[in-house]
Design an enzyme around this catalytic site. Structure first.
Site, PDB file in Angstrom:
ATOM      1  N   HIS A  13      -7.217  -4.649  -7.119  1.00 21.85           N
ATOM      2  CA  HIS A  13      -6.615  -3.481  -6.472  1.00 21.85           C
ATOM      3  C   HIS A  13      -7.539  -2.923  -5.380  1.00 21.85           C
ATOM      4  CE1 HIS A  13      -2.942  -1.095  -7.694  1.00 21.85           C
ATOM      5  NE2 HIS A  13      -3.398  -0.313  -6.737  1.00 21.85           N
ATOM      6  N   GLY A  71      -4.786  -5.663   2.532  1.00 23.32           N
ATOM      7  CA  GLY A  71      -4.461  -4.259   2.287  1.00 23.32           C
ATOM      8  C   GLY A  71      -4.991  -3.429   3.429  1.00 23.32           C
ATOM      9  N   ARG A  72      -6.267  -3.100   3.345  1.00 17.85           N
ATOM     10  CA  ARG A  72      -6.825  -2.171   4.325  1.00 17.85           C
ATOM     11  C   ARG A  72      -6.873  -2.753   5.746  1.00 17.85           C
ATOM     12  NH1 ARG A  72      -9.788  -1.689  -0.294  1.00 17.85           N
ATOM     13  NH2 ARG A  72      -9.839   0.341  -1.358  1.00 17.85           N
ATOM     14  N   GLN A 129       6.796  -4.862  -4.423  1.00 20.45           N
ATOM     15  CA  GLN A 129       5.795  -4.638  -5.475  1.00 20.45           C
ATOM     16  C   GLN A 129       6.343  -3.640  -6.483  1.00 20.45           C
ATOM     17  OE1 GLN A 129       3.821  -1.395  -5.392  1.00 20.45           O
ATOM     18  NE2 GLN A 129       3.139  -1.903  -7.461  1.00 20.45           N
ATOM     19  N   ASP A 132      -6.492 -11.038  -2.969  1.00 17.07           N
ATOM     20  CA  ASP A 132      -6.767  -9.934  -2.046  1.00 17.07           C
ATOM     21  C   ASP A 132      -8.022  -9.201  -2.465  1.00 17.07           C
ATOM     22  OD1 ASP A 132      -6.195  -7.833  -3.870  1.00 17.07           O
ATOM     23  OD2 ASP A 132      -4.138  -7.615  -3.175  1.00 17.07           O
ATOM     24  N   TYR A 192       5.799  -1.113  -9.572  1.00 19.35           N
ATOM     25  CA  TYR A 192       4.996  -0.360 -10.533  1.00 19.35           C
ATOM     26  C   TYR A 192       5.888  -0.151 -11.749  1.00 19.35           C
ATOM     27  CZ  TYR A 192       0.770   0.984  -7.924  1.00 19.35           C
ATOM     28  OH  TYR A 192      -0.434   0.990  -7.287  1.00 19.35           O
ATOM     29  N   THR A 194       0.866  -1.187   0.000  1.00 16.11           N
ATOM     30  CA  THR A 194       0.000   0.000   0.000  1.00 16.11           C
ATOM     31  C   THR A 194       0.898   1.231   0.000  1.00 16.11           C
ATOM     32  OG1 THR A 194      -0.217  -0.259   2.415  1.00 16.11           O
ATOM     33  CG2 THR A 194      -2.065  -1.011   1.072  1.00 16.11           C
TER      34      THR A 194
HETATM   35  C1  LIG Z   1      -4.179   3.072   0.441  1.00 14.32           C
HETATM   36  C2  LIG Z   1      -3.862   1.993  -0.546  1.00 14.32           C
HETATM   37  C3  LIG Z   1      -2.714   2.091  -1.321  1.00 14.32           C
HETATM   38  C4  LIG Z   1      -2.403   1.067  -2.227  1.00 14.32           C
HETATM   39  N1  LIG Z   1      -1.229   1.155  -2.931  1.00 14.32           N
HETATM   40  C5  LIG Z   1      -0.871   0.140  -3.754  1.00 14.32           C
HETATM   41  C6  LIG Z   1       0.390   0.168  -4.423  1.00 14.32           C
HETATM   42  O1  LIG Z   1       1.183   1.080  -4.252  1.00 14.32           O
HETATM   43  N2  LIG Z   1       0.668  -0.880  -5.249  1.00 14.32           N
HETATM   44  C7  LIG Z   1      -0.200  -1.933  -5.447  1.00 14.32           C
HETATM   45  O2  LIG Z   1       0.104  -2.845  -6.208  1.00 14.32           O
HETATM   46  N3  LIG Z   1      -1.378  -1.976  -4.806  1.00 14.32           N
HETATM   47  C8  LIG Z   1      -1.733  -0.980  -3.967  1.00 14.32           C
HETATM   48  N4  LIG Z   1      -2.924  -1.048  -3.296  1.00 14.32           N
HETATM   49  C9  LIG Z   1      -3.787  -2.249  -3.462  1.00 14.32           C
HETATM   50  C10 LIG Z   1      -3.436  -3.305  -2.434  1.00 14.32           C
HETATM   51  O3  LIG Z   1      -2.181  -3.871  -2.667  1.00 14.32           O
HETATM   52  C11 LIG Z   1      -4.477  -4.447  -2.430  1.00 14.32           C
HETATM   53  O4  LIG Z   1      -4.599  -4.978  -3.735  1.00 14.32           O
HETATM   54  C12 LIG Z   1      -5.843  -4.029  -1.922  1.00 14.32           C
HETATM   55  O5  LIG Z   1      -5.719  -3.088  -0.887  1.00 14.32           O
HETATM   56  C13 LIG Z   1      -6.599  -5.258  -1.419  1.00 14.32           C
HETATM   57  O6  LIG Z   1      -7.867  -4.942  -0.973  1.00 14.32           O
HETATM   58  P1  LIG Z   1      -8.239  -4.702   0.585  1.00 14.32           P
HETATM   59  O7  LIG Z   1      -7.712  -3.332   0.918  1.00 14.32           O
HETATM   60  O8  LIG Z   1      -9.708  -4.759   0.593  1.00 14.32           O
HETATM   61  O9  LIG Z   1      -7.552  -5.764   1.399  1.00 14.32           O
HETATM   62  C14 LIG Z   1      -3.269  -0.036  -2.380  1.00 14.32           C
HETATM   63  C15 LIG Z   1      -4.425  -0.126  -1.608  1.00 14.32           C
HETATM   64  C16 LIG Z   1      -4.726   0.863  -0.690  1.00 14.32           C
HETATM   65  C17 LIG Z   1      -5.954   0.712   0.148  1.00 14.32           C
END
Ligand SMILES: Cc1cc2nc3c(=O)[nH]c(=O)nc-3n(C[C@H](O)[C@H](O)[C@H](O)COP(=O)(O)O)c2cc1C
Length: 389
Positions: free
Chosen positions: A278, A332-333, A130, A309, A132, A81
């Site tokens: 995502h 994630g969250r 991870q 996820d 990008y 995240t």
């Molecule tokens: C605040 C935030 C920032 C995120 N940043 C990234 C990131 O930089 N790279 C990425 O691959 N996924 C990112 N994600 C997605 C997470 O890796 C993940 O796929 C997702 O949060 C999973 O869902 P959940 O939050 O319901 O668990 C982000 C998610 C959130 C909530």
């Protein structure tokens, strides 16, 4: 309420909400457009009904699993995240420490506030990176080399972000780069003294791994869009093959929802996929991950690691994902709310809650190990189709 007293992830979420300015909480909590996929990720978990086995001796239950030949204490890893230290300084390090204490992998996001090297040096543990895939190919290959030199075990290439999703809360809340207070968000910030004091001490974080990278985005763009505009929209399977040549360790594609894409990933030598949309932040209307999972698991589950996820908020969700074919989940969250509510201890609290709930659900289902969490635990609604008869 103190975060120690949180009895579920929703409690931690409410604590994070109270502590953070709205613009920041919404950046964490929100999704794209109408947030249909965000809600559906949860709804898909809530729709699954279980058929618990009874009269199984569950006096000993083992939550351990195997990720790439090494044991993890839970079938869980922390998802990447980005931008999270805007909510609390050092959030990435705190999450990495909590993951290490729990014996689960931590994934560092490309747009983190700490460098790849610092997490490896200061924390260690099982680290995944991870990636990008930014437009400047040299730069992205440098990131890969840095993760390799710092001993990261796996590279997760995010493939669901050729540009960012339309996250409407951010421009509405004035959450931009740089984050400039205006009348509305100043009022928001002044009512959050705990957050404000910390930010005055540490300053607003940058994106440490982008040091030396020239952003093409004009100032004042919302953060997700700014990062999204740097992504290489021409990324294709050839580019993944190139990454496969560069990266000698475990390679996973993050953001796969189709069985044919997962099969192609297996064919070109990837070690796993993360079934992900995502967290509902990219294509609104994308299928909930739990619904996409069984087909992918059938197609490649015996050949590669399949993680999922999106919407994991309860231990029983981990059980449901495993029953439907995942080898484990990423949070994630759920863990993000924990770290925002209480730093490293808050992140540990989130993991403790998920772990205890998973253990309880396994006992109540008659599953003594992760390997015993099978499809027969899922109620299909139709007795003739139900493998349990
Ligand atoms: C605040 C935030 C920032 C995120 N940043 C990234 C990131 O930089 N790279 C990425 O691959 N996924 C990112 N994600 C997605 C997470 O890796 C993940 O796929 C997702 O949060 C999973 O869902 P959940 O939050 O319901 O668990 C982000 C998610 C959130 C909530």
């Amino acid at each position: 309420m103190h975060f120690d007293r949180a009895i579920n992830i929703e409690d931690l979420r409410q604590m994070a909400r109270r502590r953070l300015p709205r613009a920041i909480f919404d950046f964490f909590d929100g999704g794209a457009e109408d947030e249909v996929t965000l809600r559906e990720n949860r709804a898909a978990f809530e729709r699954v009904r279980l058929l618990p086995k009874v009269l199984v001796d569950v006096s000993a239950v083992d939550l351990k699993t195997d990720f790439f030949g090494k044991a993890a204490n839970l079938p869980l890893a922390i998802a990447p995240t980005g931008g999270i230290s805007a909510g609390r300084a050092g959030s990435e390090l705190a999450l990495a420490r909590a993951a290490k204490a729990f014996g689960v992998p931590f994934t560092l996001a490309t747009p983190a506030a700490v460098t790849i090297e610092r997490v490896a040096e200061e924390v260690g543990g099982r680290l995944w990176f991870q990636l990008y895939t930014v437009r400047q190919r040299d730069f992205r290959e440098k990131l890969v080399a840095r993760a390799k030199n710092s001993g990261y075990e796996a590279l997760l290439v995010t493939v669901d972000l050729p540009m960012s999703g339309k996250r409407e809360r951010d421009p509405r809340n004035g959450f931009r780069t740089p984050y400039n207070p205006n009348w509305r968000n100043s009022r928001d910030v002044l009512f959050k003294p705990a957050w404000l004091l910390e930010i005055m001490r540490h300053g607003l974080p940058g994106m440490a791994n982008f040091e030396g990278y020239v952003f093409s985005t004009p100032k004042g763009t919302d953060i997700a869009t700014a990062v999204g505009q740097e992504m290489d929209p021409s990324l294709d399977w050839e580019a993944v093959k190139r990454l496969r040549e560069l990266w000698p360790r475990k390679l996973l594609l993050k953001g796969v929802e189709r069985a044919d894409d997962a099969a192609r990933a297996a064919e070109i030598g990837c070690d796993g996929v993360i079934v992900s949309n995502h967290g509902g932040r990219q294509l609104d209307g994308a299928a909930p991950t739990l619904d996409a999972l069984p087909q992918i698991s059938r197609a490649v589950g015996s050949r590669m690691t399949v993680l999922l996820d999106g919407g994991v908020r309860r231990g029983v969700d981990i059980l449901k994902a495993c029953a439907l074919g995942a080898h484990g989940v990423l949070t994630g969250r759920a863990t993000l709310y924990g770290v925002q509510a209480g730093g490293e201890a808050g992140a540990r609290r989130a993991l403790e809650i998920l772990s205890a709930e998973l253990e309880r659900s396994m006992r109540l289902c008659g599953a003594r190990s992760v390997a015993e969490i099978g499809p027969e635990l899922v109620f299909s609604g139709n007795p003739s189709r139900n493998p349990a008869g």
